[in-house]
Write an enzyme that holds these catalytic residues in place. Structure first.
Site, PDB file in Angstrom:
ATOM      1  N   CYS A   7       0.833  -1.195   0.000  1.00 56.70           N
ATOM      2  CA  CYS A   7       0.000   0.000   0.000  1.00 56.70           C
ATOM      3  C   CYS A   7       0.874   1.254   0.000  1.00 56.70           C
ATOM      4  O   CYS A   7       2.076   1.180   0.186  1.00 56.70           O
ATOM      5  CB  CYS A   7      -0.859  -0.019   1.239  1.00 56.70           C
ATOM      6  N   ARG A  16       0.940   2.595  -5.936  1.00 56.93           N
ATOM      7  CA  ARG A  16       1.294   1.449  -5.097  1.00 56.93           C
ATOM      8  C   ARG A  16       0.100   0.551  -4.804  1.00 56.93           C
ATOM      9  O   ARG A  16       0.272  -0.592  -4.346  1.00 56.93           O
ATOM     10  CB  ARG A  16       1.888   1.928  -3.773  1.00 56.93           C
ATOM     11  N   TRP A  65      -3.685  -1.884  -1.588  1.00 59.86           N
ATOM     12  CA  TRP A  65      -3.730  -2.972  -2.576  1.00 59.86           C
ATOM     13  C   TRP A  65      -4.015  -4.254  -1.799  1.00 59.86           C
ATOM     14  O   TRP A  65      -3.331  -4.580  -0.845  1.00 59.86           O
ATOM     15  CB  TRP A  65      -2.389  -3.080  -3.292  1.00 59.86           C
ATOM     16  N   ASN A  90       1.087  -1.106   5.974  1.00 64.66           N
ATOM     17  CA  ASN A  90       1.507  -1.758   4.737  1.00 64.66           C
ATOM     18  C   ASN A  90       2.267  -3.010   5.139  1.00 64.66           C
ATOM     19  O   ASN A  90       3.160  -2.938   5.982  1.00 64.66           O
ATOM     20  CB  ASN A  90       2.416  -0.825   3.929  1.00 64.66           C
ATOM     21  N   GLY A  91       1.894  -4.152   4.560  1.00 66.80           N
ATOM     22  CA  GLY A  91       2.616  -5.380   4.877  1.00 66.80           C
ATOM     23  C   GLY A  91       1.668  -6.497   5.262  1.00 66.80           C
ATOM     24  O   GLY A  91       0.468  -6.428   5.001  1.00 66.80           O
ATOM     25  N   GLU A  94       9.481  -9.396 -22.706  1.00 61.98           N
ATOM     26  CA  GLU A  94       9.101  -8.102 -22.137  1.00 61.98           C
ATOM     27  C   GLU A  94       7.948  -7.477 -22.944  1.00 61.98           C
ATOM     28  O   GLU A  94       7.005  -6.918 -22.370  1.00 61.98           O
ATOM     29  CB  GLU A  94      10.320  -7.169 -22.094  1.00 61.98           C
ATOM     30  N   LYS A 102       4.298  -6.538 -21.339  1.00 62.24           N
ATOM     31  CA  LYS A 102       3.666  -5.210 -21.428  1.00 62.24           C
ATOM     32  C   LYS A 102       2.229  -5.343 -21.935  1.00 62.24           C
ATOM     33  O   LYS A 102       1.326  -4.683 -21.445  1.00 62.24           O
ATOM     34  CB  LYS A 102       4.455  -4.265 -22.355  1.00 62.24           C
ATOM     35  N   GLU A 152      -0.019  -6.899 -19.189  1.00 63.37           N
ATOM     36  CA  GLU A 152      -0.262  -5.971 -18.078  1.00 63.37           C
ATOM     37  C   GLU A 152      -1.202  -4.844 -18.463  1.00 63.37           C
ATOM     38  O   GLU A 152      -2.060  -4.453 -17.684  1.00 63.37           O
ATOM     39  CB  GLU A 152       1.053  -5.283 -17.672  1.00 63.37           C
ATOM     40  N   HIS A 180       9.546 -26.612 -31.447  1.00 61.82           N
ATOM     41  CA  HIS A 180       9.475 -27.579 -30.344  1.00 61.82           C
ATOM     42  C   HIS A 180       8.131 -27.495 -29.624  1.00 61.82           C
ATOM     43  O   HIS A 180       7.986 -28.027 -28.531  1.00 61.82           O
ATOM     44  CB  HIS A 180      10.629 -27.350 -29.368  1.00 61.82           C
ATOM     45  N   LYS A 212       2.582  -1.157  -8.052  1.00 61.80           N
ATOM     46  CA  LYS A 212       3.924  -0.834  -8.527  1.00 61.80           C
ATOM     47  C   LYS A 212       5.003  -1.582  -7.752  1.00 61.80           C
ATOM     48  O   LYS A 212       5.938  -2.107  -8.332  1.00 61.80           O
ATOM     49  CB  LYS A 212       4.144   0.685  -8.418  1.00 61.80           C
TER      50      LYS A 212
HETATM   51  O1  M6R Z   1      10.658  -2.749  -8.482  1.00 59.13           O
HETATM   52  P1  M6R Z   1      11.133  -3.994  -9.192  1.00 59.13           P
HETATM   53  O2  M6R Z   1      11.920  -3.698 -10.396  1.00 59.13           O
HETATM   54  O3  M6R Z   1      11.824  -4.945  -8.266  1.00 59.13           O
HETATM   55  O4  M6R Z   1       9.793  -4.714  -9.654  1.00 59.13           O
HETATM   56  C1  M6R Z   1       9.832  -5.960 -10.277  1.00 59.13           C
HETATM   57  C2  M6R Z   1       8.511  -6.290 -10.930  1.00 59.13           C
HETATM   58  O5  M6R Z   1       7.484  -6.325  -9.978  1.00 59.13           O
HETATM   59  C3  M6R Z   1       8.140  -5.290 -12.023  1.00 59.13           C
HETATM   60  O6  M6R Z   1       9.130  -5.202 -13.012  1.00 59.13           O
HETATM   61  C4  M6R Z   1       6.807  -5.695 -12.678  1.00 59.13           C
HETATM   62  O7  M6R Z   1       6.970  -6.874 -13.409  1.00 59.13           O
HETATM   63  C5  M6R Z   1       6.254  -4.580 -13.545  1.00 59.13           C
HETATM   64  N1  M6R Z   1       4.831  -4.548 -13.405  1.00 59.13           N
HETATM   65  C6  M6R Z   1       6.595  -4.732 -14.988  1.00 59.13           C
HETATM   66  O8  M6R Z   1       6.009  -3.799 -15.800  1.00 59.13           O
END
Ligand code: M6R
Length: 638
Positions: A6, A42, A90, A116-117, A507, A511, A514, A530, A633
């Site tokens: 959070c 967050r 979150w 948070n946690g 990657e 994207k 997500e 394969h 995030k």
């Molecule tokens: O803050 P970090 O780079 O450790 O975060 C790692 C992943 O959680 C982060 O890259 C996540 O996959 C993103 N949503 C990618 O866009």
């Protein structure tokens, strides 16, 4: 119900002189709402604020995005106040409801707590508190911590002081009883000018103002008001008033925090006229790469690490590198592996942090751990780094967030200077991570004598040209955007690449998942036959990252064959290729050209059209590209 990852903000200002604002000019509520706006990336399942006023706590909280809380506050305003706490949440289990939103107010309406946690021992604590006739209104672990804190607070003698000593002591004692990961903030009506916080395995930063002080999950929680920040250590309690910041451990022993100046300002966290942070951050990339390269090497190409607590002699004896990261950062690590092994001749593994830690990995004092994390707070990566250190490994963090936990707990750190990344999906941090990891690879190669100085200088010269080339890709984004808009109804997209193009393909797929909630997979093009080729049917879009025809021609030819193979089975082929590579035209519905560069630097360019594609397609579908559903995030718990 467990709430985590959070955003947290706390504020203590000076008592209003004229009844409307503090001498520093801020109402607690304004500071809290601005902080929450910046921290909303967050978590955005619910939000709430509490201020201390008129001998009690005044609180508003609402399920859903911050806008819902703003509307609630417009209907039911809070009184003026100089002290308060705010939270954006979150959640994983159960519905994100008003009831489960933070703050939780206990102790007869006098104590407000946010968290948070995860409180791992919340169940036995709750059982214990229920036996003492405490009642609970939510399903959260946070309320258990709040009730515990209130219980301890009441058991302490009233020392009559308003300075918060009793609340601080209660927080220390409560923290001693909590297990798991937590940042807790508390405000009590008996101490109207004080906010007390504790942290274990969860982020918390102090902001130092003039006649006011702040707390935030990260500095963006208070960046509008101050750039002076204090890092807190593990297992610490901090008490802020308008004029004081006092840090102790959980047992009351005084502790020191490390003050630093945030190297970006509020403007850097704004959208700069772009419709979304995501688009802004994609366009920040030339600068992110340039800033990460800046001042990093002297004329001989010797790299400067920000903090280095590893002897050069020790680095010379390293016989294995393990790169630890999650998500996009792990893909940056996979790109870096190709370069590090090529330049340094050190076996390099890339492992998802959460898998590494639980598989009994072979790690010793000859292992170098390189962690990659934008936030520096990803719990999986933090735990993996800690584990590796316990095994005697040396650890280097590549991180975008100054003063965050992973670099603090590592032997050395190399900061990426991408600036604040607000959009949940990572873009500029990815390119900056690759850049920094390459610098590290060159540094090790130099130290160990694997490359000649001239070779290192050549790579650095090529890297220096990359920002302008990214700008070129960005300037020519019309064609890829048009294609993305035309594919808004697509249900599945496959991505193919070889060599460094393979992690780029993954990657690109991440994207799209997500942002646009479209099924997408990235494959090594060589793996196609394969299995994955069975997925190809008429009209299936396949995006192929093609290596340069210069240099390793065999690789180029193989990828071109792969394009032909999928096209022959009905795929709609979309190709990212190097300028001048006419050979792909015959096999592709769409070709997007990127400027020439070396094979290893190509990911810094080929990734960009894939980011633009995902962002534009998601926008065409009407989705919020900055805050995709179900994500947060910073993943600050395992
Ligand atoms: O803050 P970090 O780079 O450790 O975060 C790692 C992943 O959680 C982060 O890259 C996540 O996959 C993103 N949503 C990618 O866009």
């Amino acid at each position: 119900m467990i709430g985590f990852m959070c955003g947290i903000v706390g504020y203590a200002g000076t008592a209003p002189a004229n009844g409307t604002s503090t001498p520093a000019g801020h109402q607690a509520l304004d500071v809290l709402m601005e902080g929450l706006r910046r921290l909303e990336y967050r978590g955005y399942d619910s939000a709430g604020v509490a201020v201390v006023a008129e001998g009690g706590i005044a609180m508003r909280k609402k399920a859903g995005k911050l806008a819902n809380l703003t509307a609630e506050l417009a209907q039911r305003p809070l009184p003026d106040s100089m002290t308060g706490i705010g939270h954006t949440r979150w959640a994983t289990h159960g519905g994100p409801t008003d009831k489960n939103a933070h703050p939780h107010v206990v102790d007869g309406g006098k104590l407000a707590v946010i968290h948070n946690g995860i409180i791992e021992n919340y169940a036995p604590l709750k059982a214990e508190l229920l036996q003492q006739d405490h009642t609970f209104v939510s399903d959260t672990d946070t309320e258990v911590a709040a009730v515990l804190l209130g219980d301890i607070y009441r058991s302490l003698p009233d020392d009559g002081s308003a300075d918060g000593a009793r609340l601080t002591r209660a927080m220390q004692l409560a923290a001693q009883r909590l297990e798991g990961a937590f940042t807790l903030l508390a405000a009590h009506a008996d101490h109207p000018g004080t906010v007390v916080a504790s942290r274990r395995n969860s982020p918390l930063v102090v902001g130092l103002g003039d006649g006011e002080n702040f707390l935030g999950s990260d500095v963006s929680g208070f960046i509008d008001y101050t750039r002076r920040a204090v890092e807190l250590g593990q297992d610490q309690v901090v008490t802020i008033t308008a004029d004081t910041v006092a840090i102790t451990d959980f047992f009351g022993a005084p502790a020191e925090g490390k003050e630093y100046l945030v190297d970006w300002d509020a403007a850097a966290a704004e959208k700069d006229g772009f419709p979304s942070f995501m688009e802004k951050e994609i366009h920040d990339q030339p600068e992110a790469v340039a800033a990460t390269l800046l001042g990093r090497s002297d004329l001989e190409g010797k790299l400067t690490l920000d903090e280095m607590r590893i002897d050069a002699d020790v680095l010379k004896t390293i016989n294995k590198i393990i790169v630890l990261a999650c998500g996009t950062s792990a893909y940056a690590g996979q790109v870096a592996k190709y370069a590090i092994e090529h330049w340094c001749r050190i076996p390099t593994e890339v492992e998802l942090s959460h898998e590494f830690r639980y598989r009994d990995p072979i790690v010793d004092d000859k292992t170098l751990i390189v962690s990659l994390s934008q936030s520096g707070e990803t719990m999986d990566t933090l735990m993996a780094v800690r584990y590796a250190r316990e095994q005697g490994a040396k650890t280097i963090a590549i991180c975008n967030t100054n003063g965050s936990t992973i670099p603090r707990e590592s032997d050395a750190v190399l900061y990426t200077h991408a600036g604040p990344e607000i959009a949940v999906a990572s873009t500029k941090a990815f390119l900056a991570q690759i850049t920094a990891a390459y610098l590290l690879g060159l540094y090790l190669a130099q130290l160990r004598g694997n490359l000649f100085q001239g070779q290192i200088k050549d790579v650095l010269a090529d890297l220096a040209k990359v920002p302008a080339k990214i700008a070129q890709v960005l300037a020519n984004d019309g064609q890829i955007k048009e294609l993305a808009r035309s594919m808004a109804d697509t249900r599945s997209v496959l991505f193919l690449g070889r060599h460094v193009g393979f992690p780029v393909a993954m990657e690109g797929a991440l994207k799209l998942k997500e942002l646009a909630y479209i099924h997408a997979e990235g494959f090594a093009a060589g793996e196609l036959k394969h299995g994955p080729i069975a997925l190809i049917e008429e009209g299936q879009p396949v995006i192929v990252v093609v290596p340069s025809p210069r240099g390793r021609d065999s690789l180029h030819a193989k990828v071109v064959s792969n394009i032909q193979e999928v096209r022959a089975r009905g795929a709609k082929t979309i190709v990212i290729a190097e300028e001048g590579d006419e050979s792909v035209r015959a096999h592709a519905e769409h070709v997007f050209y990127i400027p020439e560069t070396t094979a290893l630097l190509a990911p810094l360019l080929t990734t960009v059209p894939l980011q633009i594609f995902a962002c534009e397609l998601a926008t065409a579908k009407g989705y919020d590209v900055d805050q995709p559903r179900n994500l947060a995030k910073s993943v600050t718990v395992e």
